[in-house]
Design an enzyme around this catalytic site. Structure first.
Site, PDB file in Angstrom:
ATOM      1  CG  ASP A  40      -6.690 -12.336   6.447  1.00 12.04           C
ATOM      2  OD1 ASP A  40      -6.736 -11.097   6.629  1.00 12.04           O
ATOM      3  OD2 ASP A  40      -7.097 -12.887   5.421  1.00 12.04           O
ATOM      4  CD  GLU A  80      -0.865 -10.906  -0.312  1.00 13.28           C
ATOM      5  OE1 GLU A  80      -1.850 -11.078  -1.036  1.00 13.28           O
ATOM      6  OE2 GLU A  80      -0.845 -10.123   0.642  1.00 13.28           O
ATOM      7  CG  ASP A 118      -6.676  -7.379   1.232  1.00 12.54           C
ATOM      8  OD1 ASP A 118      -5.679  -8.003   1.642  1.00 12.54           O
ATOM      9  OD2 ASP A 118      -7.840  -7.828   1.310  1.00 12.54           O
TER      10      ASP A 118
END
Ligand code: MIG
Length: 789
Positions: free
Chosen positions: A477, A406, A403
């Site tokens: 999300d 980015e 997770d």
């Protein structure tokens, strides 16, 4: 920028063109794949998406004319003009994709500045920043697909998107230009013919699909090289095969990864985890995977355990395994700045972290507080990170969830001048940002592979083109909104078109509170998404299948069991994906490219070639229209036979997701089990829907790489059917894996037999007329010819 053509030379598959001011290159990768390249940032032709040499030897004819150079392959004709204008034609001379030569004129925005500026916000205009830009002519009847996880509808015409991996917790809506993934690939469909464009540039880039002006569309990047691939079709399915030939195919996963998965931010103690596990078994709801989110760690330090919450992880995981559960733990990239914490110490000692421009390790904030960013673009760091996986594997963890890659940062974005190694090239954040998650997944994959010898299960949020080789992707999300359930369909279909076969959304929605009805409908979609994971955020209400009421629980059970029933079919689809690059969840036009009515269907999809799913994605919807393309279809629930090429109305009580099976389908299934491998599947059930058809069923050990050495089975089932008789052939065409099947149970739907002959000998069978008409019989799992009449 380039000037006039001066000369050209051919070097193997490459045609090097000297223009007045620069060199341009056309490389024929295959008769169908053409690369257009010019060095701006660096001379070297370097890719993060494409690994290894892809160019094939093929017939190429190059001819110079006064005003152009013509390059012919057996499938395309490429014309290169002054200023490196490039046009692509098919062999019949029909223009497919041409550079735009007209006037550049933006659409009209009236008023002074934007509302945003008026209120003191800064507005961005990235177009002026493009160092690299390609503008293509638009004729007006194009449809665009792909681009990874972008919001909005299936067809991207008239929209503009940005490639810059973004962790944006605000509700994802159509105005979002970017989300977590950057997959600079799209397909243009026009007059039933399609081609693909892959713009292999990792810098921030933009794609304007006729928003600025309906006469053209363009893509451009702030930096990097001019480097794009034209991929000829004309069939979309072939383009996907070719695109994944370049960037890699989604590998066959372990079979259990296709089971139901339950996640939560967070199941944060051994007791809670065991309670969830026991509930699944007690309530007879199949489940294979449980997740631990960030709270299992000691102060969010990656590769550690909070020993108060999880006293003995190894023992807990052992207990879970005995119950058939596999545990997946989250690992974020951010390493806590903390002297004495071994991962941090090793990283500092060996210069494993990204640095500022002066070479000082760069610090920002993520969950652990002050944290550093491993530089996965450095080979030693990838090796180190893959070795770290051993810590988790030794405890028995079976998959890793990456997770925040980015990468996310709480104290503002990473500055442009944060420095990365880039395998010796020394690059800054502007070049590495979009591949950061990709490289992290690669390192994670390699580590798991090394330490388990099994097919790694890595799940990632950030992606670049080609990440499918290393990881499963989820869409980040979302929220427990009907709007997000609706949006998940085009998003997942476009991810599939972008090479990411193994994908899914958080079933039930991540943020906000789910309702009973929303979960009931979402699980009906989740049942058909390759990654089937229910997940929800901290502080939201419970969202497990039983968290609402008995009706919701029953609907969850029904669809989760349906998923387990269809596992052999889904596993076959994953095998097809590894071989042919086709996604599991397919937009209808992949199989009905001649039918324009399929081009913009946002709320139906094909689950493989045989099953059409038309879920309910609106609250309270008691019926919905379904478009059935040409052919004969059978309603999965009622077995009603319906002629296609028309819209039908289907009633949709809460427990019904409309599902239609294509006539001629032979769908393999199992009796649902509580988890994959609970018992050996000695009996393969084949649901037969009359018609002419062929189906290939794949089988292997479901976990190792031995299939790569040929240890697998292929059963080919063929059918010819008329009103009076059905002929079925079973042919074990590849036979290198010790099969577990002893028998095949056939259900011949909508057919009442009088006699069944297997290789000429009559056998017993059952007739069922209660629910709907069908004939059931069992044969040995071996080659045979069956006559049913
Ligand atoms: O800042 O790990 O998308 O799935 O539960 C939030 C906590 C961090 C974001 C992920 C989500 C996960 C959550 N993470």
């Amino acid at each position: 920028m380039f000037g006039k053509i001066k000369s050209f030379e051919r070097l193997g598959n490459k045609i090097k063109i000297s223009f007045e001011k620069r060199i341009g290159e056309i490389e024929v990768i295959s008769p169908y794949i053409i690369n257009v390249f010019a060095a701006f940032k660096r001379e070297e032709h370097f890719s993060r998406a494409i690994e290894g040499e892809k160019a094939q030897s093929c017939d190429i004819k190059v001819t110079g004319y006064e005003d152009r150079i013509e390059i012919h392959t057996e499938a395309v004709k490429v014309l290169v003009y002054d200023n490196f204008k490039v046009d692509f034609f098919d062999v019949n001379g029909i223009a497919l994709c041409e550079d735009y030569r007209g006037i550049r004129e933006s659409f009209i925005r009236r008023g002074n500045g934007s509302i945003g500026e008026g209120e003191g916000h800064k507005t961005e205009n990235n177009y002026d920043l493009h160092k690299i830009e390609v503008i293509k002519t638009m004729k007006g009847n194009e449809y665009f697909y792909g681009f990874g996880d972008k919001t909005g509808p299936l067809n991207k015409k008239g929209y503009q998107y940005e490639m810059w991996n973004t962790d944006d917790p605000s509700p994802h809506v159509e105005s979002h230009k970017a989300l977590y993934k950057s997959i600079p690939f799209f397909i243009t469909l026009r007059e039933k013919q399609a081609f693909g464009i892959f713009f292999d540039n990792t810098f921030k880039s933009n794609f304007d699909m006729g928003k600025e002006n309906s006469n053209y569309y363009y893509f451009g990047a702030n930096d990097g090289n001019l480097d794009y691939y034209f991929i000829a079709g004309p069939k979309i399915t072939n383009i996907l095969d070719r695109y994944t030939y370049l960037t890699g195919k989604t590998p066959l996963p372990q079979k259990w990864t296709l089971g139901y998965q339950q996640c939560r931010w967070s199941y944060a103690s051994e007791n809670r985890v065991m309670e969830i596990a026991e509930n699944f078994r007690k309530k007879d709801i199949p489940c294979d995977v449980l997740y631990l989110d960030i709270d299992y760690m000691d102060g969010y330090r990656v590769f550690t355990w909070d020993k108060e919450k999880f006293e003995d992880p190894k023992l807990m995981i052992k207990k879970l395994k005995e119950m058939g559960f596999k545990l997946v733990t989250i690992i974020d990239p951010g390493v806590k700045k903390d002297k004495g914490y071994s991962i941090y110490d090793q990283g500092i000692k060996n210069n494993y972290f990204a640095t500022d421009k002066d070479g000082i390790p760069y610090v920002n904030e993520v969950w652990p507080g002050d944290s550093l960013y491993p530089d996965y673009s450095k080979p030693e760091v990838r090796t180190w990170w893959s070795e770290n996986q051993k810590i988790m594997m030794d405890a028995g963890v079976e998959g890793i969830w990456n997770d925040m890659n980015e990468p996310a940062s709480f104290r503002g974005p990473l500055p442009d001048d944060v420095m990365f190694n880039n395998d010796g090239r020394l690059s800054d954040h502007t070049e590495i940002h979009n591949v950061y998650g990709h490289l992290m997944s690669m390192a994670t994959f390699e580590g798991i592979k090394k330490y388990t010898g099994k097919r790694p299960f890595v799940i990632t949020r950030a992606c670049y083109a080609g990440t499918q080789k290393y990881a499963t992707a989820w869409t980040g999300d979302n929220q427990s909104f009907w709007q997000h359930l609706r949006m998940s369909l085009p998003m997942l279909m476009n991810l599939g078109i972008s090479g990411i076969t193994f994908c899914g959304t958080d079933v039930g929605g991540f943020s906000s509170d789910c309702t009973a009805e929303l979960l009931s409908r979402w699980v009906q979609v989740g049942c058909f998404t390759p990654l089937f994971r229910n997940h929800s955020a901290m502080h939201t209400r419970d969202q497990e299948p039983w968290a609402f009421d008995k009706v919701t629980e029953e609907i969850n059970r029904k669809y989760i069991k349906l998923r387990y029933k269809l596992l052999p079919y889904l596993y076959d689809l994953m095998w097809v994906s590894e071989n042919a690059g086709l996604p599991v969840m397919r937009a209808l036009m992949l199989h009905y490219q001649q039918d324009e009515k399929t081009y913009e269907i946002n709320d139906e999809f094909m689950f493989g070639e045989n099953i059409l799913v038309a879920p309910v994605v609106q609250q309270g919807q008691k019926a919905r229209t379904v478009y059935l393309p040409k052919g004969t279809w059978i309603d999965y629930w009622t077995k009603e036979v319906i002629e296609g090429e028309k819209y039908i109305l289907r009633e949709t009580p809460l427990d019904v997701c409309p599902i239609f099976i294509k006539a001629g389908s032979i769908i393999p299934s199992y009796e649902p089990q509580s988890y994959v491998g609970e018992a050996q599947n000695k009996n393969l059930i084949l649901d037969v829907y009359l018609g002419k058809g062929k189906y290939v069923h794949y089988g292997d050990d479901g976990e190792s790489f031995k299939y790569k050495d040929g240890e697998y089975n292929l059963y080919e089932f063929t059918m010819e059917a008329s009103q009076e008789a059905v002929v079925l052939n079973i042919d074990n065409v590849h036979n290198n894996y010790k099969t577990t099947y002893e028998r095949f149970t056939f259900n011949i739907n909508n057919f009442i037999a009088r006699e069944i002959l297997v290789d000429g000998k009559a056998i017993d069978f059952n007739i069922n007329k209660d629910e709907f008409e069908k004939t059931t019989f069992v044969v040995l799992a071996k080659n045979s010819k069956i006559l049913i009449r």
